[in-house]
Design a protein around this motif. Structure first.
Motif, PDB file in Angstrom:
ATOM      1  N   UNK A 147       0.862  -1.323  -0.052  1.00  9.23           N
ATOM      2  CA  UNK A 147       0.120  -0.017   0.002  1.00  9.23           C
ATOM      3  C   UNK A 147       0.838   1.275  -0.119  1.00  9.23           C
ATOM      4  N   UNK A 148       2.115   1.069   0.726  1.00  6.52           N
ATOM      5  CA  UNK A 148       2.867   2.286   0.909  1.00  6.52           C
ATOM      6  C   UNK A 148       3.511   2.569  -0.466  1.00  6.52           C
ATOM      7  N   UNK A 149       3.702   1.612  -1.366  1.00 10.76           N
ATOM      8  CA  UNK A 149       4.367   1.731  -2.565  1.00 10.76           C
ATOM      9  C   UNK A 149       3.387   1.960  -3.896  1.00 10.76           C
ATOM     10  N   UNK A 150       2.031   1.736  -3.263  1.00 13.07           N
ATOM     11  CA  UNK A 150       0.957   2.133  -4.227  1.00 13.07           C
ATOM     12  C   UNK A 150      -0.055   2.382  -3.642  1.00 13.07           C
ATOM     13  N   UNK A 151      -0.175   3.768  -3.213  1.00 15.58           N
ATOM     14  CA  UNK A 151      -1.302   4.369  -2.357  1.00 15.58           C
ATOM     15  C   UNK A 151      -2.754   4.190  -2.913  1.00 15.58           C
ATOM     16  N   UNK A 176      -3.257   4.722 -10.067  1.00 10.52           N
ATOM     17  CA  UNK A 176      -2.860   5.923 -10.776  1.00 10.52           C
ATOM     18  C   UNK A 176      -2.255   6.943  -9.913  1.00 10.52           C
ATOM     19  N   UNK A 177      -1.806   6.418  -8.718  1.00  9.09           N
ATOM     20  CA  UNK A 177      -1.277   7.529  -7.693  1.00  9.09           C
ATOM     21  C   UNK A 177       0.393   6.912  -7.392  1.00  9.09           C
ATOM     22  N   UNK A 178       1.163   7.972  -7.376  1.00  9.08           N
ATOM     23  CA  UNK A 178       2.353   7.436  -6.869  1.00  9.08           C
ATOM     24  C   UNK A 178       2.367   7.988  -5.528  1.00  9.08           C
ATOM     25  N   UNK A 179       3.532   7.248  -4.817  1.00  8.51           N
ATOM     26  CA  UNK A 179       3.837   7.808  -3.405  1.00  8.51           C
ATOM     27  C   UNK A 179       4.326   9.023  -3.336  1.00  8.51           C
ATOM     28  N   UNK A 180       5.090   9.538  -4.474  1.00 13.73           N
ATOM     29  CA  UNK A 180       5.561  10.893  -4.281  1.00 13.73           C
ATOM     30  C   UNK A 180       4.321  12.064  -4.142  1.00 13.73           C
ATOM     31  N   UNK A 181       3.545  11.729  -5.102  1.00 13.56           N
ATOM     32  CA  UNK A 181       2.410  12.730  -5.456  1.00 13.56           C
ATOM     33  C   UNK A 181       1.568  12.509  -4.335  1.00 13.56           C
ATOM     34  N   UNK A 182       1.213  11.423  -3.923  1.00 14.19           N
ATOM     35  CA  UNK A 182       0.164  11.238  -2.539  1.00 14.19           C
ATOM     36  C   UNK A 182       0.753  12.041  -1.419  1.00 14.19           C
ATOM     37  N   UNK A 229      -8.796   5.145   4.555  1.00 14.13           N
ATOM     38  CA  UNK A 229      -8.399   3.832   4.084  1.00 14.13           C
ATOM     39  C   UNK A 229      -9.551   3.073   3.586  1.00 14.13           C
ATOM     40  N   UNK A 230      -9.394   2.713   2.302  1.00 14.90           N
ATOM     41  CA  UNK A 230     -10.533   2.082   1.549  1.00 14.90           C
ATOM     42  C   UNK A 230     -10.236   0.752   0.903  1.00 14.90           C
ATOM     43  N   UNK A 231     -11.156  -0.451   0.902  1.00 16.63           N
ATOM     44  CA  UNK A 231     -10.828  -1.377   0.108  1.00 16.63           C
ATOM     45  C   UNK A 231     -10.993  -1.130  -1.323  1.00 16.63           C
ATOM     46  N   UNK A 232      -9.847  -1.809  -2.077  1.00 15.71           N
ATOM     47  CA  UNK A 232     -10.055  -1.705  -3.470  1.00 15.71           C
ATOM     48  C   UNK A 232      -9.507  -3.028  -3.980  1.00 15.71           C
ATOM     49  N   UNK A 233     -10.443  -3.839  -4.777  1.00 16.45           N
ATOM     50  CA  UNK A 233      -9.939  -4.703  -5.180  1.00 16.45           C
ATOM     51  C   UNK A 233      -8.894  -4.960  -6.575  1.00 16.45           C
ATOM     52  N   UNK A 234      -8.776  -3.583  -7.188  1.00 17.62           N
ATOM     53  CA  UNK A 234      -8.136  -3.255  -8.180  1.00 17.62           C
ATOM     54  C   UNK A 234      -6.587  -3.002  -8.031  1.00 17.62           C
ATOM     55  N   UNK A 235      -6.160  -2.867  -6.681  1.00 12.09           N
ATOM     56  CA  UNK A 235      -4.877  -2.588  -6.407  1.00 12.09           C
ATOM     57  C   UNK A 235      -4.245  -4.089  -6.032  1.00 12.09           C
ATOM     58  N   UNK A 236      -2.937  -4.137  -5.712  1.00 19.73           N
ATOM     59  CA  UNK A 236      -2.084  -5.042  -5.508  1.00 19.73           C
ATOM     60  C   UNK A 236      -2.268  -5.400  -3.966  1.00 19.73           C
ATOM     61  N   UNK A 239      -5.419   4.478  -0.419  1.00 18.41           N
ATOM     62  CA  UNK A 239      -5.200   5.623   0.606  1.00 18.41           C
ATOM     63  C   UNK A 239      -5.796   6.739  -0.302  1.00 18.41           C
ATOM     64  N   UNK A 240      -7.143   7.131   0.296  1.00 24.03           N
ATOM     65  CA  UNK A 240      -7.588   8.319  -0.576  1.00 24.03           C
ATOM     66  C   UNK A 240      -7.445   9.732   0.278  1.00 24.03           C
ATOM     67  N   UNK A 241      -6.551  10.400  -0.338  1.00 31.84           N
ATOM     68  CA  UNK A 241      -6.290  11.647   0.272  1.00 31.84           C
ATOM     69  C   UNK A 241      -7.731  12.578   0.221  1.00 31.84           C
ATOM     70  N   UNK A 242      -8.013  12.996   1.339  1.00 25.43           N
ATOM     71  CA  UNK A 242      -9.191  14.127   1.749  1.00 25.43           C
ATOM     72  C   UNK A 242      -8.640  15.443   1.762  1.00 25.43           C
ATOM     73  N   UNK A 243      -8.856  16.379   0.783  1.00 30.49           N
ATOM     74  CA  UNK A 243      -8.322  17.656   0.615  1.00 30.49           C
ATOM     75  C   UNK A 243      -8.733  18.278   2.054  1.00 30.49           C
ATOM     76  N   UNK A 244      -7.957  18.851   2.571  1.00 28.09           N
ATOM     77  CA  UNK A 244      -8.019  19.676   3.837  1.00 28.09           C
ATOM     78  C   UNK A 244      -8.962  20.826   3.753  1.00 28.09           C
ATOM     79  N   UNK A 245      -9.229  21.284   2.565  1.00 27.42           N
ATOM     80  CA  UNK A 245     -10.329  22.145   2.250  1.00 27.42           C
ATOM     81  C   UNK A 245     -11.747  21.586   2.409  1.00 27.42           C
ATOM     82  N   UNK A 246     -11.736  20.229   2.215  1.00 27.83           N
ATOM     83  CA  UNK A 246     -13.386  19.633   2.395  1.00 27.83           C
ATOM     84  C   UNK A 246     -13.375  18.965   3.613  1.00 27.83           C
TER      85      UNK A 246
END
Length: 420
Positions: free
Chosen positions: A92-96, A99-105, A123-130, A135-142
């Motif tokens: 998960x840390x290698x693939x948050x 299509x999201x890289x650890x650096x960008x996340x 933290x959400x379940x996702x069958x499409x990831x390894x 990890x879905x980032x919630x924008x601080x503005x929301x």
């Protein structure tokens, strides 16, 4: 506690009139499907866009920390641990997320924290990831963290893109905030006066250059000069405007008439305002507010004896507290959700940043082990060459033995020159 009324202007932003406030745990929040009121109150996007000093310092911190890889280790004892790469936490840390890289996340997470003094990820379940999670980032503005009155987070209040607000159990989230309540106090609010002064200085300089950077002066016409007709006065004014920006005669010398004289006015000039020094002062103030040495962002001239000393100071003294904070948050809120046994922990690989060049590593390791430490195929792999047969054996030169020379590059002293 701040209570916001319906409609008005805040932090330079105008938001529409709202009729129904939402209240929970003593906090009044007005939902806005366009711009959440939390964002309007801090105006962090506006600061990010219009304040180069803030963006320079914040992006410097976020980029350098986001480039540090997070590794997962298994604790086997007080002095024994093992690197873990196949556990869902490590994956998960290698693939948050998709299509999201650890650096960008982590860059987005850190910018949220540095601008808003809080950040949150779900933290959400996702069958499409390894890893089976994301990890879905919630924008601080929301999002807003709701306090239970004792400084603990009781719920996570989120306004989705459709404008629907909902409270969530904090157990499924990873979050952190600064001092001053469950949502912290944005540093940009503390820097508000300095940033406003900087904005006014930029506006003044832009106005000066827009008008042709003219020297403050007045034109005096003697009292005994003949009367000026409207046509003559308008002709003279129009002529003078040609020497300003866009007039076509910028930089030329205007011709005066009727005994006119030019008198310089004792007023501020672009040189008197010391705009360059003002910019550097703003950079230094913002850097100090984020506990970063101004020399690191170019706000002050600094010298470093060598690159190694610079790296040591950057990732230990300047960025070390931010990295420790990120590690502890992951170990306190993320790791327990994926590791029920409690044997794993997250650690930032700071050594990857402190590590010297290949030449420095080779010299130090060779002296430490007293013998070659790379096989021929390992060396060929570093230069993108294919392996050769028999290249996996470690070659030890004949002049290197245990208890002998420390390095194969050393040479034995000449016996004929040795003193008897």
């Amino acid at each position: 506690m701040a209570v916001f009324s319906s409609g008005g202007q805040l932090a330079g932003l105008t938001f529409p009139s709202l009729s129904t406030p939402w209240q929970a745990d003593g906090t009044v929040i007005v939902p806005d499907p366009g711009i959440p009121l939390v964002e309007a109150a801090s105006d962090a996007p506006g600061v990010w866009r219009s304040q180069p000093s803030v963006r320079k310092v914040v992006d410097f911190i976020a980029r350098n920390i986001a480039s540090v890889p997070l590794h997962v280790f298994e604790r086997r004892g007080d002095t024994d641990r093992r690197r873990v790469t196949d556990h869902p936490l490590a994956v998960l840390l290698a693939e948050p997320g998709p299509r999201v890289t650890p650096f960008r996340f982590w860059h987005g997470v850190l910018v949220d924290f540095l601008l808003h003094d809080r950040w949150c990820a779900q933290l959400l379940p996702n069958a499409d990831t390894n890893s089976g999670y994301e990890l879905r980032r919630i924008p601080a503005s929301r999002m807003r963290l709701l306090d239970d009155g004792w400084g603990q987070v009781a719920a996570v209040h989120i306004v989705d893109p459709d404008g629907q607000a909902a409270e969530h159990d904090p157990a499924g989230f990873v979050f952190d905030h600064g001092w001053g309540g469950a949502n912290g106090v944005p540093p940009t609010e503390t820097l508000a006066d300095i940033l406003a002064e900087s904005a006014e200085a930029v506006r003044y300089r832009r106005g000066v250059w827009k008008n042709g950077a003219r020297v403050p002066l007045v034109i005096q016409r003697p009292a005994e000069a003949p009367d000026w007709s409207d046509a003559s006065r308008n002709r003279f004014v129009e002529m003078w405007r040609r020497f300003t920006r866009g007039g076509g005669m910028e930089g030329g010398t205007p011709l005066l008439e009727d005994g006119m004289t030019v008198e310089k006015v004792d007023a501020f000039t672009p040189k008197d305002t010391q705009d360059i020094e003002g910019r550097r002062l703003t950079d230094a103030e913002v850097a100090s507010a984020y506990h970063i040495a101004p020399e690191l962002v170019g706000a002050r001239e600094g010298t470093y004896s060598n690159i190694e000393a610079y790296r040591q100071m950057l990732y230990r003294d300047a960025l070390g507290p931010f990295i420790t904070q990120l590690e502890q948050t992951c170990n306190a809120l993320l790791t327990p959700q994926l590791d029920r046994a409690g044997q794993l922990y997250v650690e930032a690989n700071i050594e990857a940043k402190l590590r010297g060049s290949f030449e420095e590593q080779a010299r130090i390791l060779q002296a430490a082990v007293g013998a070659p430490w790379l096989t021929r195929n390992e060396a060929r792999g570093r230069t993108n060459l294919s392996a050769v047969e028999g290249g996996d054996e470690l070659i030890t030169p004949l002049n290197v033995t245990e208890g002998g020379l420390a390095s194969p590059l050393d040479t034995a002293p000449d016996e004929s020159t040795r003193e008897s």
